[in-house]
Every structure is written in C-alpha cells, then in structure tokens.
Scaffold this motif. Structure first.
Motif, mmCIF file in Angstrom:
data_model
loop_
_atom_site.group_PDB
_atom_site.id
_atom_site.type_symbol
_atom_site.label_atom_id
_atom_site.label_comp_id
_atom_site.label_asym_id
_atom_site.label_seq_id
_atom_site.Cartn_x
_atom_site.Cartn_y
_atom_site.Cartn_z
ATOM 1 N N GLU A 193 2.871 -4.416 -0.285
ATOM 2 C CA GLU A 193 2.225 -3.172 -0.705
ATOM 3 C C GLU A 193 1.216 -3.423 -1.827
ATOM 4 O O GLU A 193 0.153 -2.786 -1.882
ATOM 5 C CB GLU A 193 3.269 -2.151 -1.136
ATOM 6 N N PHE A 201 3.462 4.092 -2.791
ATOM 7 C CA PHE A 201 4.199 3.536 -1.658
ATOM 8 C C PHE A 201 5.648 4.040 -1.635
ATOM 9 O O PHE A 201 6.214 4.412 -2.656
ATOM 10 C CB PHE A 201 4.121 2.001 -1.663
ATOM 11 N N THR A 218 3.163 1.688 4.056
ATOM 12 C CA THR A 218 1.971 2.519 3.882
ATOM 13 C C THR A 218 0.902 2.011 4.844
ATOM 14 O O THR A 218 0.430 0.883 4.688
ATOM 15 C CB THR A 218 1.429 2.435 2.448
#
Length: 549
Positions: free
Chosen positions: A298, A337, A343
């Motif tokens: 992420e 996230f 995501t």
C-alpha cells in the motif's frame, strides 16, 4: 581477500568481516580492481573511478562510458555530497519525437538505435569526482581498464548466455561487426578482447573528460549519429556537465538516510516509503508476513503514483521535495487504506500537496579511512541501444526511453510519467536509481544500492528493512527474496519463493493479485558492524563479488 562475504553482527572480527576496506561490485574482476586501488593508497573515490571504467570493459551490458548515473559520497568526517552524471536530452530532441502521426508512441524508436541515446555522462562524472575527491593519479585509475580491454578477460557462463541472447540486436545495430559479436556461439571461459575500447580509454587517460567529449572519440560519436539518424551533436558533447547536488536526507527510527535527489526519483521515493511504514510494527509481524507485505504494498502504490506526477529534472521543473517527504503528508497518504481489502490502483492518484529487463549496475566501496561511495550507473536496457560506436568500441545508452515519451504512457519498465518528465532539449530524464548511505548515531552504518529498473527503489527499501527491522546480516538481507509493487500495473510481483503459499492465499483473498517472476534487484551493499568491521552483501542473483582486506 575473501569473496561473497556473509555473517552477521554476532561476534567480533567474524572471518567474513574486514577492517581496512571493502569493495562490492557486479563483477569479480572489477571488485579486484577496486580493492587493488585501495591497497595502493587510493581512497573510495579513486576506487570508484577505477571500478567504473573496469566495468565498462568487463560488464558491458550495464557498466559503461556511454551511459550515466549517480553517486552518493560520505567522507570519513561526515561530509556528504551527491554527483549527478545522468544523461541529457540532445539539443535537437523534441517532446513528440517518438510518436507516430496520430500521437501514439513508437516503442522501438526510444529503445533501439542512435535516436534512443541521450548525451552520455559517465566520463564527465568520473572526471568530476576525481577532481574533487580523488587522491591517486588519473592515469593510474584508467590503467586496469585499459589492460583488461587490450589483453581481454574470460567471460562467465552468465555473460556468454547474454552475449548469445543479444546477438540479433548487435547484428541489427552494428552491421560491420563489434567485439561483442563472433561467428560461433560464445561459451564460458572465452576471451573477450576489445581493442577499439582500449583506444578510447587511452584517450580518456591522456586527456581526461576532453578525451571523450572532444577530439576523435567525439567525432566518432557524431559520425555514428549522422549516419544513422541520431541527434547527439558535437556541441551537445562539449557542453555536457556533471552536477554536484545537495542530498535528500531523512530519518527512519534513528537511522539517518542520505540518498540521491532528483532527477533521481529513487531518493524521495525511498524516504516516502520508510516514513509510510515507520508507525507499523513490522518487526513484530515478521519478514514477508501478510501484514508486512500489505502495508509495504500500500505504501509502494501511493509512492509510485506520486513519482509519476511530481518527479523530474529539477533544472526544468520545481520538484516539491520538502512537501513530498513531509511526515504529515506521507501519513495522510497511508490513512486511506483498509486492512480488509486492497486499495485498487485505479482509485489512487498523486497526493494533493499543500501551499514535490532491467539492467543497471551498482557498486559500494568503503576505504581504510572510512570514506564511502554508493554509485549506480546504467545504459538503461541491457546493452543499452545495442549500438557500439564504430572505431571507439563502447555501447550507447537508450536512456531517452526514461522520459515520458508520451505523458501517461508506460516506459520499458511499465512506469508511467507525467509532464514533469516530458522530453525537453538539455533535460535529464527521471531515474529510479537509488544509491544510498545510512548513518547510525552520526557514524557510517550502511552503503547500499542496486540495479533493477523500476524495482530499484523497492529493493533498496526492503534491504534496509531486512537489516533494521528483521535483524538480518548484510549478506542475508541482500540474498532475501523480494517483492515489488509500482502502482501500475496493479500487481504484486514476487520472486519465486518470496511469499509462502498460505500468505499468498491471504493476500489474494483481500484483492492483491500476486504474480511470481524471476530475480528482483541485484543489491551490493556494505554494513559497518558495531565493532567497526566491514561486512558485505554480494548479490547471488549475479556474478557479484565482495572483496575486503
């Protein structure tokens, strides 16, 4: 001397650790050249110059005098500096030079042939580094490379395979032949002699940077361009300058990170990544656990989105370095996230700033006094544009592909770029190279870097975490299997064996597509232990070797 240094910080004077200095490069021959320079009284910069020219001979797929790169330097007394000898766009370059009549990229034009080449920076960079910090005579630093080119060296099995693999490219770009071509198949142990390259190196030895950017070598480059639709001119060569730049720096849990500023995108991205994960308990979660991987992916997704939008040559574009590396900005990026699911990269854009085949090579050097050099250099693709300058014997880069050929279209590594990295005459193209030096409590701690195109940044990042968070030795940190995400394509690429099957299932259930591939990165690094010994990590993914004394 010892090769393939390993071992940790578990005991004093481990047999794989050295006090006087250390050299880690992609080539055993180049490592030996660097170590001999140190033993003769040369400093880390002297050794770096000698290694750079030796790699141009013995590691032609990435070592070069026809490419460019970046150097991070730290003196024994703590002075830090960075040298930008990245290639530049020729004066006749234009924004749409690689597009067809309807505005679509013509991929091969920026990858192969003379038009793909930017103005080389390596020779100017080495001359500038030597002038500022060198100790031994320039001619003495060129001699090992000249001898290797003149007398030849025995190629490795890996190099034989590469030369055979690229035979079609060499034939297409060099119809009159080159030392890299032969009638029969190359085999391990064959002698590669490069007499034309030796002549070029002699000119550089006798005349310094002007031996390359002026005189008969420059004339050969310009002739090569004129005969094959290239655009690098005599004036482009003569006007090229390497530039000293202020490092970008930051902290990660008490470790001081000293790394490369733009036009390298690597330094800013590395600091962003470290800041992104700093508040998470990676050590408790463990190496390559599902939680560790999810947080890192992420972070990488957001940082690469920023890279595409905000990074470019600071001489042409006001890169918002301070804003991009601001703690609150980075933490804000990570706040979106969810642990429940990935995501999607399609929903990730660059942050809103408040009122900035993968072939390269890296080497790390520390001398007896404690001066350190982290240097990454490249032709871009393996063997660059495939063009060997007739009569001069060296390969030209294909760095023009590192520009945003068309903003929003990916380059050869799948990286997207924006207006900040559009083609402009005299501009340096954005890079992922991330040569880095780390301090701990004001003292040298680590020298690190890697080749690998878009995976450079994440490989350096994970190597640092492997040591700082997961208590791995330098060699173990380098050897450890790695993974990579770069925003787009929205895929977690992992080396075979990097992630166990149960963790893969957990990640895929949350929407993280995991794809396994071959090697990621080729890190060469040096760690200074708490007892003052140097410990190296030479990447087993290549023929890399660490030598110390």
């Amino acid at each position: 001397m010892l090769a393939g240094c390993a071992g940790g910080q578990l005991g004093k004077n481990n047999s794989n650790e050295f006090r006087q200095g250390m050299v880690v490069t992609a080539s055993p021959i180049a490592s030996k050249v660097g170590l001999e320079i140190l033993k003769k009284g040369g400093n880390a910069v002297d050794a770096a110059v000698a290694v750079q020219f030796a790699l141009a001979v013995v590691y032609p797929n990435a070592g070069n005098i026809g490419g460019g790169g970046f150097m991070v330097y730290r003196s024994a007394t703590g002075e830090v500096n960075t040298l930008d000898f990245r290639e530049k766009a020729p004066s006749l370059a234009s924004r749409d030079m690689y597009l067809d009549s309807i505005g679509n990229p013509i991929t091969d034009k920026s990858l192969y042939g003379r038009l793909a080449s930017g103005i080389p920076g390596s020779v100017a960079g080495m001359a500038e580094a030597h002038q500022k910090y060198g100790h031994l005579k320039w001619a003495d630093l060129l001699k090992p490379a000249i001898d290797l080119a003149t007398n030849g060296f025995k190629i490795t099995a890996r190099q034989a395979d590469e030369l055979n693999q690229f035979k079609t490219l060499f034939n297409a770009q060099n119809p009159e032949g080159t030392a890299l071509l032969r009638m029969e198949t190359w085999a391990a142990g064959d002698l590669l002699v490069q007499n034309e390259l030796a002549k070029t190196l002699e000119a550089i030895k006798e005349n310094g940077r002007s031996g390359f950017y002026e005189g008969w070598v420059a004339e050969r480059i310009v002739a090569e361009m004129a005969h094959h639709k290239g655009i690098v001119s005599k004036e482009d060569l003569k006007d090229y300058q390497a530039i000293w730049r202020k490092p970008v720096t930051g902290y990660y849990k008490g470790y001081h990170i000293i790394t490369m500023p733009p036009p390298s995108g690597g330094g800013i991205a590395l600091l962003q990544l470290l800041k992104s994960v700093a508040d998470f308990p990676l050590k408790r979660w463990g190496f390559n656990s599902d939680s560790t991987i999810q947080v890192i992916v992420e972070a990488e997704r957001r940082v690469y989105a920023d890279r595409a939008a905000y990074l470019g040559d600071p001489d042409f574009y006001n890169v918002p370095v301070t804003k991009l590396t601001n703690d609150q900005y980075v933490k804000g990026r990570m706040s979106s996230f969810s642990w429940a699911s990935a995501t999607p990269s399609a929903r990730i854009k660059e942050g809103v700033l408040q009122p900035e085949h993968e072939e390269t090579t890296h080497f790390s050097i520390v001398d007896r006094a404690g001066n350190a050099v982290s240097l990454t250099t490249t032709l871009n693709g393996s063997y660059g544009s495939g063009v060997v300058v007739k009569g001069a014997g060296f390969l030209l880069n294909n760095e023009m592909d590192d520009f945003s050929v068309k903003p929003g279209s990916p380059n050869m590594y799948g990286l997207l770029g924006g207006e900040a990295n559009a083609i402009v005459p005299g501009k340096r193209m954005l890079s992922s190279m991330t040569p880095t030096i780390v301090e701990k409590e004001g003292k040298l701690f680590m020298v690190v870097g890697t080749p690998g195109g878009s995976t450079i940044i994440t490989s350096v990042f994970q190597t640092l975490l492997n040591v700082i968070e997961f208590d791995k030795s330098m060699q173990a940190a380098v050897t450890a299997k790695k993974f990579h995400h770069q925003w787009l394509p929205d895929v977690v690429f992992a080396e075979d064996g990097a992630i166990d099957s149960l963790t893969v299932l957990k990640l895929r259930s949350k929407g993280y597509p995991v794809e396994f591939r071959g090697s990621i990165g080729r890190v060469d690094a040096i760690l200074k232990t708490r007892w003052g010994y140097y410990q190296a990590g030479a990447d087993p993914r290549g023929d890399d070797q660490a030598l110390g004394w």
